[in-house]
Design an enzyme around this catalytic site. Sequence first.
Site, PDB file in Angstrom:
ATOM      1  CG  ASP A  83      -0.751  -6.798   1.496  1.00 12.83           C
ATOM      2  OD1 ASP A  83      -0.689  -5.863   2.313  1.00 12.83           O
ATOM      3  OD2 ASP A  83       0.197  -7.594   1.308  1.00 12.83           O
TER       4      ASP A  83
ATOM      5  CG  ASP B 159       2.966  -5.324  -0.103  1.00 15.81           C
ATOM      6  OD1 ASP B 159       2.617  -4.452   0.713  1.00 15.81           O
ATOM      7  OD2 ASP B 159       2.876  -6.541   0.130  1.00 15.81           O
ATOM      8  CD  GLU B 160      -1.014  -1.989   2.620  1.00 18.77           C
ATOM      9  OE1 GLU B 160      -2.185  -2.297   2.897  1.00 18.77           O
ATOM     10  OE2 GLU B 160      -0.146  -1.782   3.466  1.00 18.77           O
TER      11      GLU B 160
HETATM   12  P1  TTP Z   1       3.730  -6.695   4.093  1.00 20.39           P
HETATM   13  O1  TTP Z   1       2.637  -6.615   3.077  1.00 20.39           O
HETATM   14  O2  TTP Z   1       3.377  -6.341   5.503  1.00 20.39           O
HETATM   15  O3  TTP Z   1       4.342  -8.151   4.130  1.00 20.39           O
HETATM   16  P2  TTP Z   1       4.616  -9.173   2.942  1.00 20.39           P
HETATM   17  O4  TTP Z   1       4.082  -8.663   1.656  1.00 20.39           O
HETATM   18  O5  TTP Z   1       6.056  -9.510   2.933  1.00 20.39           O
HETATM   19  O6  TTP Z   1       3.838 -10.449   3.405  1.00 20.39           O
HETATM   20  P3  TTP Z   1       2.246 -10.683   3.464  1.00 20.39           P
HETATM   21  O7  TTP Z   1       1.993 -11.838   2.568  1.00 20.39           O
HETATM   22  O8  TTP Z   1       1.943 -10.989   4.884  1.00 20.39           O
HETATM   23  O9  TTP Z   1       1.582  -9.420   2.990  1.00 20.39           O
HETATM   24  O10 TTP Z   1       4.934  -5.759   3.666  1.00 20.39           O
HETATM   25  C1  TTP Z   1       5.310  -5.556   2.319  1.00 20.39           C
HETATM   26  C2  TTP Z   1       6.806  -5.474   2.210  1.00 20.39           C
HETATM   27  O11 TTP Z   1       7.293  -4.425   3.029  1.00 20.39           O
HETATM   28  C3  TTP Z   1       7.531  -6.714   2.665  1.00 20.39           C
HETATM   29  O12 TTP Z   1       7.665  -7.676   1.642  1.00 20.39           O
HETATM   30  C4  TTP Z   1       8.863  -6.177   3.126  1.00 20.39           C
HETATM   31  C5  TTP Z   1       8.546  -4.780   3.609  1.00 20.39           C
HETATM   32  N1  TTP Z   1       8.500  -4.760   5.094  1.00 20.39           N
HETATM   33  C6  TTP Z   1       9.657  -4.405   5.783  1.00 20.39           C
HETATM   34  O13 TTP Z   1      10.689  -4.077   5.190  1.00 20.39           O
HETATM   35  N2  TTP Z   1       9.634  -4.436   7.154  1.00 20.39           N
HETATM   36  C7  TTP Z   1       8.519  -4.797   7.871  1.00 20.39           C
HETATM   37  O14 TTP Z   1       8.542  -4.818   9.126  1.00 20.39           O
HETATM   38  C8  TTP Z   1       7.330  -5.150   7.136  1.00 20.39           C
HETATM   39  C9  TTP Z   1       6.084  -5.566   7.880  1.00 20.39           C
HETATM   40  C10 TTP Z   1       7.369  -5.126   5.751  1.00 20.39           C
HETATM   41 MG    MG Z   2       2.145  -7.918   1.520  1.00 22.30          MG
END
Ligand code: TTP
Ligand code: MG
Length: 389
Positions: A9, A102-103
């Site tokens: 992720d 992103d995962e």
């Molecule tokens: P995530 O992997 O949940 O968050 P992240 O990558 O920003 O941070 P982390 O280090 O905790 O993994 O989500 C991936 C992307 O999806 C994030 O960068 C932006 C988008 N996203 C939204 O647009 N709205 C949301 O509510 C969430 C949770 C994510």
């Molecule tokens: Mg993320």
Amino acid sequence: MSRTILHIDMDAFFAAVEQVDNPALKGKPVIVGGAKRGVVSTASYEARKYGVRSAMPIFEARRRCPQGIFLPVRMKRYQEVSQKVMAILEAVSPLVEQVSIDEAFIDLAGTERLHGDCIQVAIRIKERIWSETSRRCAEACLTCSIGIAPNKFLAKIASDMQKPDGLTIVPEEEVQNFLKELPANKLPGIGPKSEEALRRLGILIVADILRFPPGLLQRKFGKYGLRLVELAQGIDDSPVIPCRPAKSMGSEDTFPEDTTDINILKKQLLSQAEEVGERLRSDGLKGRTITLKLKHSDFTLVTRSHSLKEATYATKILYDTAVMLLERYDLKTPVRLIGLAVSNFGGGQQYSLLPGVEKETEKLERVDHAIDRIREKLGRQIITRGSNL
Ligand code: TTP
Ligand code: MG
């Protein structure tokens, strides 16, 4: 047979891409989100120190972090980087399942001899993502967090344990230890409601689930009650399915004020059906599944889908289907955001073979093409449809 699953992720993904593209933002509180009355999509770890979180209204983020650098969402760019990352993962194993922008999960089955130790694989993935996405300066690069475990749900929990730039391994023999003290809400499928229901039963951590008679959990939660017991034991046989998430094309809007007025909602759907229809036609894509998305004033998100017999890109069919879904939905709480999306692409051109017999859909699509052409020549505003279509 035991499996080795990796869950990768990206860290603060949208914000991290902004920092890579503009290294001056490195180390700064970057907040990416909706420009109007929108919400935070994500925040860099520097901004999270101030309590800024995904899905928080922008005004709240500004209150908590006035020195934050607020940037609009550049989805196309994030998708481009996402594809690069996925390509790096696909070079490791053919068994890659992308689960969001992103995962992804990777099943290392059969690749051990090729790649050696799974920790080495994880480190190599980190290095490649790091080097292939850093642009102007090595300081600004993308990091990810990786979990390694015998199954998908444990790998996902593990990847979240040491963010950012984490690497967490749960060996087979450590599974029970890893799970027992874990808060129950870390298990997949537990939202705020079921968390509350579990709490009322005195279940706070995973070990509490195993103290409960499975029959009672089944009565309380149905089939999911039994799944909970399995999860609490660390059992999850779900396979890594190597395919990209269903592609979809959609449009969504946040209202200046929350509303329950069906006419306002329909009007927005009409403009979204127009926009999505036009994009589908210009890309030559037809979709079978229409999805209506509603976000309520309390931020709960609801989606309703309907699959048509035949794929289409006709604006009227997109609109009529979305309205049908809206009318069937028991609208009680005001709506802050509405969206319409089309997915399940394919079906291609399915015109009738008999000359002189034109199906209703074909007529609609022909009219759409004519409208597209006129608009292309004379501008968007030249033709507007009445909301009765
Ligand atoms: P995530 O992997 O949940 O968050 P992240 O990558 O920003 O941070 P982390 O280090 O905790 O993994 O989500 C991936 C992307 O999806 C994030 O960068 C932006 C988008 N996203 C939204 O647009 N709205 C949301 O509510 C969430 C949770 C994510
Ligand atoms: Mg993320």
